[in-house]
Design an enzyme around this catalytic site. Structure first.
Site, PDB file in Angstrom:
ATOM      1  N   ARG A  16      12.264  -6.364   4.297  1.00 30.43           N
ATOM      2  CA  ARG A  16      12.105  -4.939   3.979  1.00 30.43           C
ATOM      3  C   ARG A  16      12.970  -4.051   4.873  1.00 30.43           C
ATOM      4  NH1 ARG A  16       6.160  -2.196   4.691  1.00 30.43           N
ATOM      5  NH2 ARG A  16       6.497  -2.462   6.904  1.00 30.43           N
TER       6      ARG A  16
ATOM      7  N   LYS B 125       0.826  -1.222   0.000  1.00 29.17           N
ATOM      8  CA  LYS B 125       0.000   0.000   0.000  1.00 29.17           C
ATOM      9  C   LYS B 125       0.851   1.260   0.000  1.00 29.17           C
ATOM     10  CE  LYS B 125      -2.251  -0.903   3.823  1.00 29.17           C
ATOM     11  NZ  LYS B 125      -1.589  -2.166   4.177  1.00 29.17           N
TER      12      LYS B 125
ATOM     13  N   ARG C 212       0.815  -8.522  13.650  1.00 28.39           N
ATOM     14  CA  ARG C 212       0.139  -7.557  12.765  1.00 28.39           C
ATOM     15  C   ARG C 212      -0.854  -8.255  11.855  1.00 28.39           C
ATOM     16  NH1 ARG C 212       5.195  -4.910  10.252  1.00 28.39           N
ATOM     17  NH2 ARG C 212       3.785  -3.648   8.993  1.00 28.39           N
TER      18      ARG C 212
ATOM     19  N   ARG D 134      -8.236   1.275   9.939  1.00 29.96           N
ATOM     20  CA  ARG D 134      -7.822  -0.068  10.375  1.00 29.96           C
ATOM     21  C   ARG D 134      -8.904  -0.760  11.202  1.00 29.96           C
ATOM     22  NH1 ARG D 134      -2.118   1.014   9.166  1.00 29.96           N
ATOM     23  NH2 ARG D 134      -0.998  -0.747   9.963  1.00 29.96           N
TER      24      ARG D 134
ATOM     25  N   ARG E  91      12.366  -1.825  10.397  1.00 37.92           N
ATOM     26  CA  ARG E  91      11.353  -1.351  11.343  1.00 37.92           C
ATOM     27  C   ARG E  91      11.207  -2.332  12.494  1.00 37.92           C
ATOM     28  NH1 ARG E  91       5.960   0.408   8.078  1.00 37.92           N
ATOM     29  NH2 ARG E  91       5.040  -0.665   9.843  1.00 37.92           N
TER      30      ARG E  91
HETATM   31  P1  AMP Z   1       1.913   1.033   8.993  1.00 34.62           P
HETATM   32  O1  AMP Z   1       3.065   1.918   8.693  1.00 34.62           O
HETATM   33  O2  AMP Z   1       0.667   1.438   8.261  1.00 34.62           O
HETATM   34  O3  AMP Z   1       2.232  -0.429   8.822  1.00 34.62           O
HETATM   35  O4  AMP Z   1       1.577   1.245  10.550  1.00 34.62           O
HETATM   36  C1  AMP Z   1       2.534   0.900  11.545  1.00 34.62           C
HETATM   37  C2  AMP Z   1       1.848   0.799  12.903  1.00 34.62           C
HETATM   38  O5  AMP Z   1       1.284   2.081  13.260  1.00 34.62           O
HETATM   39  C3  AMP Z   1       0.673  -0.169  12.970  1.00 34.62           C
HETATM   40  O6  AMP Z   1       1.066  -1.499  13.176  1.00 34.62           O
HETATM   41  C4  AMP Z   1      -0.089   0.406  14.160  1.00 34.62           C
HETATM   42  O7  AMP Z   1       0.550   0.095  15.389  1.00 34.62           O
HETATM   43  C5  AMP Z   1       0.054   1.898  13.950  1.00 34.62           C
HETATM   44  N1  AMP Z   1      -1.031   2.438  13.081  1.00 34.62           N
HETATM   45  C6  AMP Z   1      -0.899   3.023  11.872  1.00 34.62           C
HETATM   46  N2  AMP Z   1      -2.092   3.384  11.365  1.00 34.62           N
HETATM   47  C7  AMP Z   1      -3.021   2.993  12.282  1.00 34.62           C
HETATM   48  C8  AMP Z   1      -4.433   3.048  12.347  1.00 34.62           C
HETATM   49  N3  AMP Z   1      -5.168   3.586  11.357  1.00 34.62           N
HETATM   50  N4  AMP Z   1      -5.039   2.540  13.451  1.00 34.62           N
HETATM   51  C9  AMP Z   1      -4.344   2.031  14.465  1.00 34.62           C
HETATM   52  N5  AMP Z   1      -3.006   1.907  14.472  1.00 34.62           N
HETATM   53  C10 AMP Z   1      -2.337   2.378  13.390  1.00 34.62           C
END
Ligand code: AMP
Length: 211
Positions: free
Chosen positions: A127, A13, A167, A88, A156
């Site tokens: 990654r 994404k 996740r 989410r 990360r």
């Molecule tokens: P991402 O970079 O989108 O994979 O997000 C990394 C982490 O940030 C996720 O695993 C969550 O802990 C937190 N996070 C990001 N976006 C959201 C969201 N919309 N709702 C809740 N947690 C989020």
């Protein structure tokens, strides 16, 4: 044009969202990026979110909805945005719908990036991500430099195998129902097969969007 990107972690994404945002001439808003920047800067929001993020759990809906309200109110987002990883949970989908209704701005499309779980674990564990501009890379060692901004590529904390598994569980339990919510409440949902070369997947996403 206001587009929500949905899909499991590691479906691409972020990368595809960046390409779509460029094609549409709108910003990509990614709550994960906003949160990681806050963690790095040591702000109260970042400090509160860090533990949940490192475990692979979600941060509370009210934090996300506040980020979203602020991001959508910027002048850059006046003509639209690509919302990446922003929705989410079903309460977040409902909260976004309320925010957009109060702003008189419709959501145009939901793009769902579809990929099987085995592909995701493999992608995420290979990654690295720029610690400055957050660009993701595959097959590049930690410590090398970002092509875009010269920042340092890091693994990360939530890309370690245990957090990745968490996740995916969190995704199945809390995020997968969002797809059904959008199918019931609109707008149009377009499915994109997320397996394939970057430009193949991008072409599919562009076709779904008609751009
Ligand atoms: P991402 O970079 O989108 O994979 O997000 C990394 C982490 O940030 C996720 O695993 C969550 O802990 C937190 N996070 C990001 N976006 C959201 C969201 N919309 N709702 C809740 N947690 C989020």
């Amino acid at each position: 044009m206001l587009v929500v990107l949905l899909g499991p972690p590691g479906a691409g994404k972020g990368t595809q969202g960046e390409l779509l945002a460029r094609a549409l001439g709108v910003p990509r808003i990614a709550t994960g990026d906003v949160l990681r920047t806050a963690v790095k800067a040591g702000t109260p929001m970042g400090l509160a979110a860090k533990a949940a993020m490192d475990r692979g759990d979600l941060v509370p809906d009210d934090v996300i909805l506040e980020i979203l309200r602020e991001s959508l109110a910027t002048p850059e987002a006046a003509n639209g945005a690509v919302l990446d990883g922003v929705v989410r949970t079903v309460p977040q989908a409902e909260g976004l719908a309320r925010t957009l209704a109060s702003l008189g701005r419709p959501l145009d499309l939901v793009l769902f990036f579809d990929a099987p779980a085995e592909a995701l674990v493999e992608r995420l564990s290979g990654r690295t991500t720029c610690d400055t501009c957050q660009t993701p890379y595959t097959g590049r060692a930690p410590g090398t430099r970002c092509d875009k901004c010269g920042g340092t590529l890091v693994r990360r904390a939530d890309d370690d195998p245990e957090s990745v598994r968490r996740r995916i569980v969190v995704y199945e339990e809390q995020t997968a129902p969002v797809l059904a919510w959008y199918r019931a409440n609109g707008p149009r949902v377009a499915m994109v097969d997320a397996i394939g070369a970057l430009d193949e997947v991008a072409a599919r996403a562009h076709r779904a969007l008609n751009v």
